[in-house]
Structures are given as structure tokens and as C-alpha cells.
Design a protein around this motif. Structure first.
Motif, PDB file in Angstrom:
ATOM      1  N   LYS A 212      23.681 -15.250 -40.070  1.00 41.31           N
ATOM      2  CA  LYS A 212      25.123 -15.174 -39.870  1.00 41.31           C
ATOM      3  C   LYS A 212      25.727 -16.528 -39.530  1.00 41.31           C
ATOM      4  O   LYS A 212      26.794 -16.889 -40.011  1.00 41.31           O
ATOM      5  CB  LYS A 212      25.426 -14.175 -38.758  1.00 41.31           C
ATOM      6  CG  LYS A 212      26.898 -13.945 -38.513  1.00 41.31           C
ATOM      7  CD  LYS A 212      27.095 -12.866 -37.486  1.00 41.31           C
ATOM      8  CE  LYS A 212      28.569 -12.610 -37.238  1.00 41.31           C
ATOM      9  NZ  LYS A 212      28.783 -11.542 -36.279  1.00 41.31           N
ATOM     10  N   TYR A 213      25.029 -17.306 -38.701  1.00 42.13           N
ATOM     11  CA  TYR A 213      25.567 -18.574 -38.244  1.00 42.13           C
ATOM     12  C   TYR A 213      24.948 -19.786 -38.931  1.00 42.13           C
ATOM     13  O   TYR A 213      25.160 -20.914 -38.511  1.00 42.13           O
ATOM     14  CB  TYR A 213      25.446 -18.666 -36.724  1.00 42.13           C
ATOM     15  CG  TYR A 213      26.310 -17.633 -36.057  1.00 42.13           C
ATOM     16  CD1 TYR A 213      27.692 -17.787 -36.025  1.00 42.13           C
ATOM     17  CD2 TYR A 213      25.759 -16.495 -35.500  1.00 42.13           C
ATOM     18  CE1 TYR A 213      28.499 -16.837 -35.443  1.00 42.13           C
ATOM     19  CE2 TYR A 213      26.560 -15.531 -34.913  1.00 42.13           C
ATOM     20  CZ  TYR A 213      27.935 -15.712 -34.887  1.00 42.13           C
ATOM     21  OH  TYR A 213      28.737 -14.755 -34.316  1.00 42.13           O
ATOM     22  N   GLY A 214      24.176 -19.559 -39.974  1.00 42.10           N
ATOM     23  CA  GLY A 214      23.696 -20.643 -40.813  1.00 42.10           C
ATOM     24  C   GLY A 214      22.525 -21.426 -40.280  1.00 42.10           C
ATOM     25  O   GLY A 214      22.273 -22.544 -40.728  1.00 42.10           O
ATOM     26  N   PHE A 215      21.776 -20.889 -39.344  1.00 38.21           N
ATOM     27  CA  PHE A 215      20.597 -21.577 -38.845  1.00 38.21           C
ATOM     28  C   PHE A 215      19.429 -21.269 -39.766  1.00 38.21           C
ATOM     29  O   PHE A 215      19.166 -20.122 -40.092  1.00 38.21           O
ATOM     30  CB  PHE A 215      20.255 -21.133 -37.417  1.00 38.21           C
ATOM     31  CG  PHE A 215      21.331 -21.483 -36.431  1.00 38.21           C
ATOM     32  CD1 PHE A 215      21.589 -22.796 -36.098  1.00 38.21           C
ATOM     33  CD2 PHE A 215      22.086 -20.489 -35.839  1.00 38.21           C
ATOM     34  CE1 PHE A 215      22.578 -23.113 -35.197  1.00 38.21           C
ATOM     35  CE2 PHE A 215      23.080 -20.800 -34.935  1.00 38.21           C
ATOM     36  CZ  PHE A 215      23.325 -22.122 -34.612  1.00 38.21           C
ATOM     37  N   ALA A 216      18.721 -22.290 -40.202  1.00 39.73           N
ATOM     38  CA  ALA A 216      17.585 -22.102 -41.105  1.00 39.73           C
ATOM     39  C   ALA A 216      16.308 -21.968 -40.291  1.00 39.73           C
ATOM     40  O   ALA A 216      16.096 -22.672 -39.309  1.00 39.73           O
ATOM     41  CB  ALA A 216      17.473 -23.280 -42.053  1.00 39.73           C
ATOM     42  N   ASP A 217      15.441 -21.099 -40.742  1.00 44.34           N
ATOM     43  CA  ASP A 217      14.132 -20.928 -40.113  1.00 44.34           C
ATOM     44  C   ASP A 217      13.183 -21.898 -40.809  1.00 44.34           C
ATOM     45  O   ASP A 217      12.822 -21.711 -41.965  1.00 44.34           O
ATOM     46  CB  ASP A 217      13.663 -19.482 -40.268  1.00 44.34           C
ATOM     47  CG  ASP A 217      12.377 -19.216 -39.511  1.00 44.34           C
ATOM     48  OD1 ASP A 217      11.926 -20.116 -38.767  1.00 44.34           O
ATOM     49  OD2 ASP A 217      11.833 -18.111 -39.656  1.00 44.34           O
TER      50      ASP A 217
ATOM     51  N   ARG B  22      16.932  -8.907 -34.987  1.00 49.05           N
ATOM     52  CA  ARG B  22      18.215  -9.399 -34.504  1.00 49.05           C
ATOM     53  C   ARG B  22      18.320 -10.910 -34.599  1.00 49.05           C
ATOM     54  O   ARG B  22      19.365 -11.457 -34.928  1.00 49.05           O
ATOM     55  CB  ARG B  22      18.421  -8.964 -33.054  1.00 49.05           C
ATOM     56  CG  ARG B  22      18.716  -7.515 -32.898  1.00 49.05           C
ATOM     57  CD  ARG B  22      19.019  -7.204 -31.469  1.00 49.05           C
ATOM     58  NE  ARG B  22      19.313  -5.797 -31.315  1.00 49.05           N
ATOM     59  CZ  ARG B  22      19.669  -5.256 -30.185  1.00 49.05           C
ATOM     60  NH1 ARG B  22      19.771  -5.980 -29.095  1.00 49.05           N
ATOM     61  NH2 ARG B  22      19.937  -3.974 -30.118  1.00 49.05           N
ATOM     62  N   VAL B  23      17.240 -11.599 -34.292  1.00 49.74           N
ATOM     63  CA  VAL B  23      17.266 -13.065 -34.329  1.00 49.74           C
ATOM     64  C   VAL B  23      17.483 -13.549 -35.762  1.00 49.74           C
ATOM     65  O   VAL B  23      18.284 -14.460 -36.006  1.00 49.74           O
ATOM     66  CB  VAL B  23      15.960 -13.645 -33.735  1.00 49.74           C
ATOM     67  CG1 VAL B  23      15.910 -15.147 -33.909  1.00 49.74           C
ATOM     68  CG2 VAL B  23      15.817 -13.258 -32.278  1.00 49.74           C
ATOM     69  N   ASP B  24      16.806 -12.928 -36.728  1.00 45.55           N
ATOM     70  CA  ASP B  24      16.975 -13.327 -38.127  1.00 45.55           C
ATOM     71  C   ASP B  24      18.403 -13.091 -38.610  1.00 45.55           C
ATOM     72  O   ASP B  24      18.974 -13.919 -39.311  1.00 45.55           O
ATOM     73  CB  ASP B  24      15.997 -12.565 -39.022  1.00 45.55           C
ATOM     74  CG  ASP B  24      14.559 -12.968 -38.781  1.00 45.55           C
ATOM     75  OD1 ASP B  24      14.337 -14.120 -38.354  1.00 45.55           O
ATOM     76  OD2 ASP B  24      13.666 -12.138 -39.023  1.00 45.55           O
ATOM     77  N   ARG B  25      18.990 -11.962 -38.235  1.00 39.54           N
ATOM     78  CA  ARG B  25      20.362 -11.678 -38.633  1.00 39.54           C
ATOM     79  C   ARG B  25      21.331 -12.673 -37.995  1.00 39.54           C
ATOM     80  O   ARG B  25      22.271 -13.128 -38.640  1.00 39.54           O
ATOM     81  CB  ARG B  25      20.756 -10.258 -38.236  1.00 39.54           C
ATOM     82  CG  ARG B  25      20.184  -9.225 -39.206  1.00 39.54           C
ATOM     83  CD  ARG B  25      20.683  -7.877 -38.880  1.00 39.54           C
ATOM     84  NE  ARG B  25      19.931  -7.436 -37.701  1.00 39.54           N
ATOM     85  CZ  ARG B  25      20.159  -6.339 -37.032  1.00 39.54           C
ATOM     86  NH1 ARG B  25      21.130  -5.550 -37.376  1.00 39.54           N
ATOM     87  NH2 ARG B  25      19.415  -6.013 -35.993  1.00 39.54           N
TER      88      ARG B  25
END
Length: 92
Positions: free
Chosen positions: A76-81, A69-72
Motif C-alpha cells: 500500500k505504501y510502496g515499500f519493497a521487500d 498484514r505487513v505485506d499489505r
């Protein structure tokens, strides 16, 4: 059966709005729309899903992604890991 209490049972064309598939079946539903089907005029009833588009009948199942869920959420909101590919910043 009592006479005069049952609705009129007549042929209508059902149109699957997802695929455009049409078929004739008996129904008590009425519609103001009509369609010419195989040379005859029928009332038209639009449906969202039929045997032509339902995954059970088509064999095309809709699988969820393996991501969490966190990755999705991040996608979705454009946050890069930043820890996903540590060599990415070094290559620049």
C-alpha cells in the motif's frame, strides 16, 4: 387495529445504486424522487445493497488476500521487500 395511527402503506420502487436493479415493493417510506416503472409513476427509494448485489445471493464472495498484514502495508505504501526476490538486483 386502531384507525388513523398507522402510516400509509403504498408501492415504491427500490433502486440498487450498485447495480441499477429496480423492483417494486410496498413500503411506508416516502420520497421526493419519482420514477416511471412499467408505465406507472412511483416514489423512488435508493438502497446501497439488494438481493441483486449482496454476495450471499449472487454467490460472489469477497475473499481477503492471502498476504499478511505487513505485506499489505508494504504494498500500500510502496515499500519493497528486498528479500522477496534476491535475483532481481543481480539481473540489472
Amino acid at each position: 387495529m386502531k384507525k388513523g395511527i398507522h402510516p400509509d402503506y403504498h408501492p415504491v420502487v427500490f433502486l440498487d445504486s450498485a447495480t441499477g436493479y429496480k423492483f417494486v415493493s410496498g413500503s411506508t417510506r416516502n420520497s421526493s424522487e419519482t420514477v416511471d416503472y412499467e408505465g406507472k409513476e412511483y416514489p423512488l427509494i435508493r438502497v446501497e445493497i439488494s438481493s441483486d448485489s449482496h454476495p450471499f445471493y449472487t454467490g460472489r464472495q469477497k475473499f481477503t488476500q492471502a498476504d499478511g498484514r505487513v505485506d499489505r502495508f508494504n504494498k500500500k505504501y510502496g515499500f519493497a521487500d528486498k528479500n522477496a526476490n534476491p535475483n532481481k538486483e543481480e539481473a540489472k
